[in-house]
Motif scaffolding. Structure first.
Motif, PDB file in Angstrom:
ATOM      1  N   SER A 185       0.870  -1.228  -0.014  1.00 42.62           N
ATOM      2  CA  SER A 185       0.071  -0.244   0.104  1.00 42.62           C
ATOM      3  C   SER A 185       0.872   1.299   0.013  1.00 42.62           C
ATOM      4  O   SER A 185       1.965   1.083   0.023  1.00 42.62           O
ATOM      5  N   ALA A 186       0.129   2.656  -0.143  1.00 40.10           N
ATOM      6  CA  ALA A 186       0.884   3.639  -0.210  1.00 40.10           C
ATOM      7  C   ALA A 186       1.526   3.953   1.167  1.00 40.10           C
ATOM      8  O   ALA A 186       2.687   4.893   1.193  1.00 40.10           O
ATOM      9  N   THR A 187       1.126   3.412   2.059  1.00 42.33           N
ATOM     10  CA  THR A 187       1.673   3.524   3.340  1.00 42.33           C
ATOM     11  C   THR A 187       2.394   2.564   3.953  1.00 42.33           C
ATOM     12  O   THR A 187       3.014   2.451   4.964  1.00 42.33           O
ATOM     13  N   GLY A 188       2.816   1.604   2.825  1.00 40.58           N
ATOM     14  CA  GLY A 188       3.799   0.344   3.229  1.00 40.58           C
ATOM     15  C   GLY A 188       3.617  -0.789   3.771  1.00 40.58           C
ATOM     16  O   GLY A 188       4.302  -1.742   3.944  1.00 40.58           O
ATOM     17  N   GLU A 189       2.061  -1.231   3.977  1.00 43.43           N
ATOM     18  CA  GLU A 189       1.600  -2.258   4.159  1.00 43.43           C
ATOM     19  C   GLU A 189       1.561  -3.304   3.320  1.00 43.43           C
ATOM     20  O   GLU A 189       0.830  -3.235   2.149  1.00 43.43           O
TER      21      GLU A 189
END
Length: 224
Positions: A185-189
């Motif tokens: 994801s854009a947040t790194g998940e």
């Protein structure tokens, strides 16, 4: 030599020179030009054709970019880009490179991006490298498709950055339905999701938080 002899000589001489000049000019016009070199050229459109006139490639600005050409016949189709269109041996479109983008008077960026695609015979693209970034869309990636006939286009593989900013790999079945999605994801998940033929999630792998993941890997998961 008499004056009349001089006049006859001049007349014959002038005739021979004039005839030679005409032959030279005519040969110059009829001789094919096989090769020319230009340092710079400004042009709105270039058509590349076979010796029999079959169209093979068009390089054009937006205003003169053709519609869809099939077997040499053009159908009106608006494209808001400039580009380079490929045609097969029969003069039918089979891919191309298009690009564009501008800002409207309202300050909105529209039609910004580019696409390089290769089509299946008699159908749509089967390989496409695309990047779009404007007021409506923001994605970039590689698309592999099954293009059966006409406008029937079933995406099979997507590798790229999605609209939401996730880096993803999507794998679809022969009907174009998504069955596996691997993403960060854009947040790194990171995650891995499996779907059935109806689009329902059948399994999902979402790594735990870093602390829990470390405890699980080391075999020292704490009791509650």
């Amino acid at each position: 030599m008499s004056i009349f002899s001089n006049q006859r000589f001049l007349a014959v001489y002038s005739g021979v020179v004039t005839l030679g000049f005409c032959v030279t000019v005519l040969c110059g016009f009829t001789r094919p030009i096989d090769h020319q070199v230009f340092d710079e050229i400004d042009v709105h459109r270039i058509n590349v054709t076979e010796p029999d006139g079959t169209l093979r490639m068009v390089i054009s600005d937006h205003a003169r970019l053709p519609g869809i050409i099939s077997h040499g016949k053009e159908q009106a189709f608006e494209r808001p880009q400039a580009g380079l269109i490929f045609y097969n041996d029969e003069g039918s479109e089979n891919g191309g490179l298009i690009f564009g983008g501008h800002r409207t008077p309202r300050g909105e960026v529209v039609d910004s991006g580019g696409s390089l695609s290769f089509d299946k015979y008699g159908a749509n693209q089967i390989v496409q490298l695309i990047g779009v970034d404007d007021k409506e869309d923001r994605f970039a990636g590689l698309v592999i498709s099954d293009s059966v006939t006409g406008t029937d286009n079933r995406r099979r593989v997507w590798v790229g950055r999605d609209q939401d900013g996730a880096a993803a790999v999507n794998l679809m079945d022969s009907s174009g339905k998504k069955r596996i999605r691997l993403q960060v994801s854009a947040t790194g998940e990171p995650s891995l999701v499996f779907y059935d033929e109806d689009g329902k999630v059948t399994n999902e792998i979402n790594p735990a938080t870093p602390a829990e993941r470390n405890r699980t890997i080391s075999g020292k998961k704490k009791r509650k």
